[in-house]
Design a protein around this motif. Sequence first.
Motif, PDB file in Angstrom:
ATOM      1  N   THR A  95      -3.468 -23.722  25.369  1.00 42.93           N
ATOM      2  CA  THR A  95      -2.939 -22.386  25.076  1.00 42.93           C
ATOM      3  C   THR A  95      -3.195 -21.415  26.222  1.00 42.93           C
ATOM      4  OG1 THR A  95      -5.001 -21.790  23.926  1.00 42.93           O
ATOM      5  CG2 THR A  95      -3.203 -22.698  22.587  1.00 42.93           C
ATOM      6  N   PHE A 120      -1.625 -14.080  29.581  1.00 40.02           N
ATOM      7  CA  PHE A 120      -0.814 -12.872  29.710  1.00 40.02           C
ATOM      8  C   PHE A 120      -1.282 -11.752  28.778  1.00 40.02           C
ATOM      9  CE2 PHE A 120       2.104 -16.198  31.237  1.00 40.02           C
ATOM     10  CZ  PHE A 120       2.381 -15.671  32.487  1.00 40.02           C
ATOM     11  N   ASN A 121      -2.247 -12.046  27.933  1.00 35.27           N
ATOM     12  CA  ASN A 121      -2.866 -10.997  27.110  1.00 35.27           C
ATOM     13  C   ASN A 121      -3.959 -10.324  27.945  1.00 35.27           C
ATOM     14  OD1 ASN A 121      -3.733  -9.366  25.055  1.00 35.27           O
ATOM     15  ND2 ASN A 121      -4.653 -11.014  23.836  1.00 35.27           N
ATOM     16  N   ILE A 122      -3.532  -9.575  28.924  1.00 32.32           N
ATOM     17  CA  ILE A 122      -4.430  -9.041  29.952  1.00 32.32           C
ATOM     18  C   ILE A 122      -5.480  -8.106  29.371  1.00 32.32           C
ATOM     19  CG2 ILE A 122      -4.538  -7.718  32.098  1.00 32.32           C
ATOM     20  CD1 ILE A 122      -1.760  -8.766  32.751  1.00 32.32           C
ATOM     21  N   GLU A 123      -5.099  -7.310  28.376  1.00 29.12           N
ATOM     22  CA  GLU A 123      -6.049  -6.373  27.770  1.00 29.12           C
ATOM     23  C   GLU A 123      -7.271  -7.092  27.201  1.00 29.12           C
ATOM     24  OE1 GLU A 123      -6.028  -3.149  27.659  1.00 29.12           O
ATOM     25  OE2 GLU A 123      -4.067  -2.732  28.545  1.00 29.12           O
ATOM     26  N   GLN A 124      -7.069  -8.333  26.768  1.00 22.67           N
ATOM     27  CA  GLN A 124      -8.144  -9.071  26.089  1.00 22.67           C
ATOM     28  C   GLN A 124      -9.228  -9.541  27.055  1.00 22.67           C
ATOM     29  OE1 GLN A 124      -8.740 -12.707  26.028  1.00 22.67           O
ATOM     30  NE2 GLN A 124     -10.437 -12.385  24.586  1.00 22.67           N
ATOM     31  N   TRP A 125      -8.833  -9.907  28.289  1.00 22.36           N
ATOM     32  CA  TRP A 125      -9.826 -10.467  29.211  1.00 22.36           C
ATOM     33  C   TRP A 125     -10.048  -9.624  30.464  1.00 22.36           C
ATOM     34  CZ3 TRP A 125      -8.338 -11.940  34.205  1.00 22.36           C
ATOM     35  CH2 TRP A 125      -6.954 -12.079  34.419  1.00 22.36           C
ATOM     36  N   LYS A 141      -9.536  -2.442  29.918  1.00 24.32           N
ATOM     37  CA  LYS A 141      -8.542  -1.377  29.804  1.00 24.32           C
ATOM     38  C   LYS A 141      -8.083  -0.901  31.175  1.00 24.32           C
ATOM     39  CE  LYS A 141     -10.492   0.143  25.406  1.00 24.32           C
ATOM     40  NZ  LYS A 141     -11.113   1.261  24.659  1.00 24.32           N
ATOM     41  N   GLY A 176      -0.282 -19.013  27.237  1.00 20.90           N
ATOM     42  CA  GLY A 176      -0.019 -17.943  26.284  1.00 20.90           C
ATOM     43  C   GLY A 176      -1.086 -16.868  26.306  1.00 20.90           C
ATOM     44  N   ARG A 177      -2.329 -17.262  26.500  1.00 25.45           N
ATOM     45  CA  ARG A 177      -3.441 -16.323  26.422  1.00 25.45           C
ATOM     46  C   ARG A 177      -3.670 -15.548  27.712  1.00 25.45           C
ATOM     47  NH1 ARG A 177      -8.017 -18.622  26.082  1.00 25.45           N
ATOM     48  NH2 ARG A 177      -9.096 -16.917  25.034  1.00 25.45           N
ATOM     49  N   ASN A 212     -13.440 -17.215  28.861  1.00 22.52           N
ATOM     50  CA  ASN A 212     -12.599 -16.457  27.948  1.00 22.52           C
ATOM     51  C   ASN A 212     -11.978 -17.341  26.872  1.00 22.52           C
ATOM     52  OD1 ASN A 212     -11.347 -13.858  27.277  1.00 22.52           O
ATOM     53  ND2 ASN A 212      -9.437 -14.867  27.833  1.00 22.52           N
TER      54      ASN A 212
END
Length: 463
Positions: A108, A114-119, A122, A111-112, A189
């Motif tokens: 995964t 590109f969730n930049i805010e998560q890793w 801000k 997919g994960r 992560n």
Amino acid sequence: MKKHHLIFITVLAVIIFFYKEYIALNLGIFGILLSVLTYSQTKIESRTRTFLTLFVTSIFSSLAFAWFGDAISFVAVFVSVFLLRFKGTYPKLKPFLYIEVLLLNLFTFLGRVFNIEQWYGKSKERSFAKKLIAIILIPAFFISIFFFIYAQGSDHFANLFRDSELEFQPLTFIVLAIIGFYIGFIFWNFGVERFIFKQNRYLNDDFSGLVKIQKPTFSFLDIDSERISGLISFSALNILLLIFIATYNYEQFFEVTKSAVGLSAETHERVNAVIMSIVMAILVILFYFKKGFNFDDKAKSLKISAKIWIVLNAVLVISASLKNSEYIINYGLTYKRLGVYAFLMMALIGLIFTFIKIQKNMTNAFLFNKMFWACYGLILVCSYVNWGGIITSNNIKRKDFADNYHLVSINYNEQNLLDYAEKTSNSEMKNQLKKRIESYQKESFLSKILYYEFINIEKPKTK
């Protein structure tokens, strides 16, 4: 440090350690780095005894790979470091689920990521990182790509850089950066889905907190019928196993085998039969002794029959071990014959834990949890010990010692063979060994295998 800092440190470490190097000492250093970083990033309350034990095994596994650089040491480093990270982050999660967590994160990643805010944090926290990416990373990426394109199109252009002292390889650099980011992202992560946490509560070793209701496995059978079925099954299987043990031992110890090849084939076939028998035996026991059925007061005869079956299977393991020992005495040690001992030992450990499960009314998950750690322990033992040296030192005392086989097919026995070549005045073997050892010793520091650094070779005298 934050996640993105740790990821970039991992990328940098991969590039520094592995750029234009073979996988050897560098992977050991990399494993130690990840272990130390994991320890420093783990909360004090999460540094349990298990975590500290895993930290020690991670360090020793990394050192073992630096020393040997073989496949089993690589597996030991990989498993140890990821177990350490998982245990430090989710200490209450059952180790059996770590496999599921790792596999999910491996597949995964796209997919994960590109969730930049998560890793990455801000937007206010990205000012320095933005400058780093805009000024250095993006231009370096495009320069590397076009450098590779131009180098392919012009030999003179490529030679301008190929002949320089740096000899920069942009494609290698990019590939290592991508690999480093992939490893760093998954390691620092990783995510655990909700359904995994739901599975975790079903993997406890005991039945505490669970309703101990006796229910039949099938709707068409009541609990009394299933109990009688189990008693008849185990009683019949005990009789069958007794007959099998008698015939098995007669074939092994009283029948005359014509040749070594025939004995080898028979030994492996019989060991495979023993292991398969034990696996099936454990599965049958898990089928009958599950959930509330463990607390059935009327199942005492069934438990006794099951315990007898476990003991008889243990006798079968001992018989197979004795036959393997006899085979080794007659024909010497090999990796496969040592592997037979390993498989039989794991089978015996499985039987012991199965006996404890029945005796103490533990869950089926208890067996899987314990066997997970047993398998991990086996990997560690295999990675720490120089089995090639043991095989050669044992076989070298035999009159039928096959020197060419040990030279070609057995690893990390060069010191033993050098002593043997010296005693037997085998100059051809000695020269061949020296060339092999020298080739390893000439490698750059990060590409060295430490085992070869501690073998002394007679240097030619200079006039």
